[in-house]
Scaffold this motif. Sequence first.
Motif, PDB file in Angstrom:
ATOM      1  N   MET A   1       0.844  -1.180   0.000  1.00  9.79           N
ATOM      2  CA  MET A   1       0.000   0.000   0.000  1.00  9.79           C
ATOM      3  C   MET A   1       0.894   1.250   0.000  1.00  9.79           C
ATOM      4  O   MET A   1       1.859   1.337   0.741  1.00  9.79           O
ATOM      5  N   ARG A   2       0.553   2.183  -0.861  1.00  7.72           N
ATOM      6  CA  ARG A   2       1.278   3.441  -0.951  1.00  7.72           C
ATOM      7  C   ARG A   2       0.304   4.584  -0.676  1.00  7.72           C
ATOM      8  O   ARG A   2      -0.786   4.624  -1.223  1.00  7.72           O
ATOM      9  N   THR A   3       0.713   5.521   0.168  1.00  9.29           N
ATOM     10  CA  THR A   3      -0.108   6.684   0.482  1.00  9.29           C
ATOM     11  C   THR A   3       0.626   7.927   0.021  1.00  9.29           C
ATOM     12  O   THR A   3       1.759   8.171   0.424  1.00  9.29           O
ATOM     13  N   TYR A   4      -0.033   8.682  -0.820  1.00  8.03           N
ATOM     14  CA  TYR A   4       0.552   9.906  -1.367  1.00  8.03           C
ATOM     15  C   TYR A   4      -0.175  11.128  -0.815  1.00  8.03           C
ATOM     16  O   TYR A   4      -1.392  11.110  -0.648  1.00  8.03           O
ATOM     17  N   SER A   5       0.586  12.169  -0.569  1.00  5.19           N
ATOM     18  CA  SER A   5       0.057  13.495  -0.296  1.00  5.19           C
ATOM     19  C   SER A   5       0.467  14.341  -1.496  1.00  5.19           C
ATOM     20  O   SER A   5       1.653  14.452  -1.809  1.00  5.19           O
ATOM     21  N   ILE A   6      -0.527  14.919  -2.165  1.00  9.62           N
ATOM     22  CA  ILE A   6      -0.274  15.647  -3.404  1.00  9.62           C
ATOM     23  C   ILE A   6      -0.681  17.104  -3.202  1.00  9.62           C
ATOM     24  O   ILE A   6      -1.835  17.389  -2.883  1.00  9.62           O
ATOM     25  N   PHE A   7       0.281  18.011  -3.374  1.00  6.13           N
ATOM     26  CA  PHE A   7       0.082  19.432  -3.117  1.00  6.13           C
ATOM     27  C   PHE A   7       0.072  20.214  -4.419  1.00  6.13           C
ATOM     28  O   PHE A   7       0.818  19.891  -5.346  1.00  6.13           O
ATOM     29  N   ASN A   8      -0.741  21.259  -4.469  1.00  6.60           N
ATOM     30  CA  ASN A   8      -0.811  22.151  -5.619  1.00  6.60           C
ATOM     31  C   ASN A   8       0.003  23.399  -5.280  1.00  6.60           C
ATOM     32  O   ASN A   8      -0.477  24.310  -4.620  1.00  6.60           O
ATOM     33  N   ILE A   9       1.250  23.437  -5.709  1.00  7.38           N
ATOM     34  CA  ILE A   9       2.189  24.507  -5.364  1.00  7.38           C
ATOM     35  C   ILE A   9       1.853  25.767  -6.159  1.00  7.38           C
ATOM     36  O   ILE A   9       1.625  25.695  -7.376  1.00  7.38           O
ATOM     37  N   LYS A  10       1.861  26.918  -5.484  1.00  5.46           N
ATOM     38  CA  LYS A  10       1.602  28.192  -6.160  1.00  5.46           C
ATOM     39  C   LYS A  10       2.688  28.437  -7.205  1.00  5.46           C
ATOM     40  O   LYS A  10       3.868  28.136  -6.984  1.00  5.46           O
ATOM     41  N   LYS A  11       2.281  29.003  -8.340  1.00  5.25           N
ATOM     42  CA  LYS A  11       3.198  29.229  -9.464  1.00  5.25           C
ATOM     43  C   LYS A  11       4.431  30.040  -9.045  1.00  5.25           C
ATOM     44  O   LYS A  11       5.541  29.736  -9.448  1.00  5.25           O
ATOM     45  N   GLN A  12       4.236  31.082  -8.221  1.00  5.44           N
ATOM     46  CA  GLN A  12       5.359  31.955  -7.876  1.00  5.44           C
ATOM     47  C   GLN A  12       6.395  31.269  -6.987  1.00  5.44           C
ATOM     48  O   GLN A  12       7.513  31.760  -6.869  1.00  5.44           O
ATOM     49  N   TYR A  13       6.064  30.120  -6.376  1.00  6.65           N
ATOM     50  CA  TYR A  13       7.015  29.427  -5.500  1.00  6.65           C
ATOM     51  C   TYR A  13       7.589  28.156  -6.110  1.00  6.65           C
ATOM     52  O   TYR A  13       8.435  27.505  -5.504  1.00  6.65           O
ATOM     53  N   GLN A  14       7.155  27.797  -7.309  1.00  5.75           N
ATOM     54  CA  GLN A  14       7.636  26.562  -7.929  1.00  5.75           C
ATOM     55  C   GLN A  14       9.147  26.583  -8.137  1.00  5.75           C
ATOM     56  O   GLN A  14       9.819  25.605  -7.836  1.00  5.75           O
TER      57      GLN A  14
ATOM     58  N   ASP B   1       0.173  22.037 -14.042  1.00  2.00           N
ATOM     59  CA  ASP B   1       1.537  21.542 -13.880  1.00  2.00           C
ATOM     60  C   ASP B   1       2.120  21.880 -12.515  1.00  2.00           C
ATOM     61  O   ASP B   1       3.328  21.895 -12.343  1.00  2.00           O
ATOM     62  N   SER B   2       1.265  22.115 -11.538  1.00  2.00           N
ATOM     63  CA  SER B   2       1.721  22.575 -10.223  1.00  2.00           C
ATOM     64  C   SER B   2       1.685  21.516  -9.137  1.00  2.00           C
ATOM     65  O   SER B   2       1.946  21.824  -7.982  1.00  2.00           O
ATOM     66  N   PHE B   3       1.332  20.291  -9.460  1.00  2.00           N
ATOM     67  CA  PHE B   3       1.199  19.266  -8.429  1.00  2.00           C
ATOM     68  C   PHE B   3       2.539  18.625  -8.085  1.00  2.00           C
ATOM     69  O   PHE B   3       3.314  18.271  -8.971  1.00  2.00           O
ATOM     70  N   LEU B   4       2.765  18.476  -6.792  1.00  2.00           N
ATOM     71  CA  LEU B   4       3.957  17.835  -6.251  1.00  2.00           C
ATOM     72  C   LEU B   4       3.482  16.724  -5.319  1.00  2.00           C
ATOM     73  O   LEU B   4       2.678  16.976  -4.418  1.00  2.00           O
ATOM     74  N   ALA B   5       3.941  15.496  -5.556  1.00  2.00           N
ATOM     75  CA  ALA B   5       3.477  14.338  -4.787  1.00  2.00           C
ATOM     76  C   ALA B   5       4.556  13.835  -3.845  1.00  2.00           C
ATOM     77  O   ALA B   5       5.741  13.829  -4.183  1.00  2.00           O
ATOM     78  N   PHE B   6       4.124  13.411  -2.646  1.00  2.00           N
ATOM     79  CA  PHE B   6       5.013  12.839  -1.641  1.00  2.00           C
ATOM     80  C   PHE B   6       4.485  11.483  -1.211  1.00  2.00           C
ATOM     81  O   PHE B   6       3.296  11.324  -0.957  1.00  2.00           O
ATOM     82  N   ASN B   7       5.375  10.517  -1.116  1.00  2.00           N
ATOM     83  CA  ASN B   7       5.082   9.216  -0.525  1.00  2.00           C
ATOM     84  C   ASN B   7       5.967   9.137   0.714  1.00  2.00           C
ATOM     85  O   ASN B   7       7.157   8.820   0.618  1.00  2.00           O
ATOM     86  N   LYS B   8       5.410   9.458   1.870  1.00  2.00           N
ATOM     87  CA  LYS B   8       6.202   9.578   3.098  1.00  2.00           C
ATOM     88  C   LYS B   8       6.805   8.251   3.529  1.00  2.00           C
ATOM     89  O   LYS B   8       7.932   8.209   4.010  1.00  2.00           O
TER      90      LYS B   8
ATOM     91  N   LEU C   1       9.220  17.688   1.925  1.00  2.00           N
ATOM     92  CA  LEU C   1       8.841  16.343   2.380  1.00  2.00           C
ATOM     93  C   LEU C   1       9.099  16.193   3.872  1.00  2.00           C
ATOM     94  O   LEU C   1       8.259  15.666   4.607  1.00  2.00           O
ATOM     95  N   GLU C   2      10.251  16.675   4.344  1.00  2.00           N
ATOM     96  CA  GLU C   2      10.560  16.602   5.779  1.00  2.00           C
ATOM     97  C   GLU C   2       9.562  17.411   6.602  1.00  2.00           C
ATOM     98  O   GLU C   2       9.126  16.976   7.664  1.00  2.00           O
ATOM     99  N   MET C   3       9.168  18.579   6.103  1.00  2.00           N
ATOM    100  CA  MET C   3       8.203  19.406   6.811  1.00  2.00           C
ATOM    101  C   MET C   3       6.848  18.708   6.899  1.00  2.00           C
ATOM    102  O   MET C   3       6.235  18.645   7.958  1.00  2.00           O
ATOM    103  N   VAL C   4       6.419  18.138   5.787  1.00  2.00           N
ATOM    104  CA  VAL C   4       5.131  17.445   5.767  1.00  2.00           C
ATOM    105  C   VAL C   4       5.182  16.191   6.627  1.00  2.00           C
ATOM    106  O   VAL C   4       4.228  15.870   7.332  1.00  2.00           O
ATOM    107  N   SER C   5       6.300  15.479   6.610  1.00  2.00           N
ATOM    108  CA  SER C   5       6.444  14.259   7.412  1.00  2.00           C
ATOM    109  C   SER C   5       6.470  14.562   8.894  1.00  2.00           C
ATOM    110  O   SER C   5       6.036  13.747   9.709  1.00  2.00           O
ATOM    111  N   ALA C   6       6.966  15.726   9.271  1.00  2.00           N
ATOM    112  CA  ALA C   6       7.046  16.116  10.683  1.00  2.00           C
ATOM    113  C   ALA C   6       5.726  16.667  11.196  1.00  2.00           C
ATOM    114  O   ALA C   6       5.625  17.066  12.348  1.00  2.00           O
ATOM    115  N   LYS C   7       4.706  16.658  10.355  1.00  2.00           N
ATOM    116  CA  LYS C   7       3.412  17.232  10.716  1.00  2.00           C
ATOM    117  C   LYS C   7       2.853  16.634  11.999  1.00  2.00           C
ATOM    118  O   LYS C   7       2.290  17.333  12.827  1.00  2.00           O
TER     119      LYS C   7
END
Length: 142
Positions: A1-14, A119-126, A25-31
């Motif tokens: 089983m794989r669990t993804y967290s997928i974020f829509n990053i604002k264009k100005q910060y890509q 084209d702004s999605f960034l996916a994480f598999n913690k 990823l470390e920030m999200v994992s430390a949530k």
Amino acid sequence: MRTYSIFNIKKQYQSFIFGRERLLLEMVSAKEQTLESSISKQLSYLCEPIEGYLVQGIIYEHLQKSFPTIERVDDYLSFEHQLKGGLKIKVYTYYIEAICEGSRMLDLDLFHSLSQMNDSFLAFNKEESECGWLKPIKHASY
């Protein structure tokens, strides 16, 4: 089983995040370990809010041809395929949670659907410390 967290990053910060995905990823994992309100503020700064019904509608539209069984279970939109396996999607304010059980082809189906939106999605598999852009951003070098 794989669990993804997928974020829509604002264009100005890509361009700022490009190359620093592991730090996010470390920030999200430390949530779970830190104050959730602090992480939520940071995510609201970096990420676009996700419109749940719009995203689920687009995913449904793209995947309905490939998945014979689609149903809503609690807050999840669930897709089942007899060979590929199962996929569950839940939309939060700043990210999409996707749970894939079975073939990695499920991941590709989902990622392809989302990359058609923007084209702004960034996916994480913690669990496996994987991260990546669903549609890599392009940089011009002169």
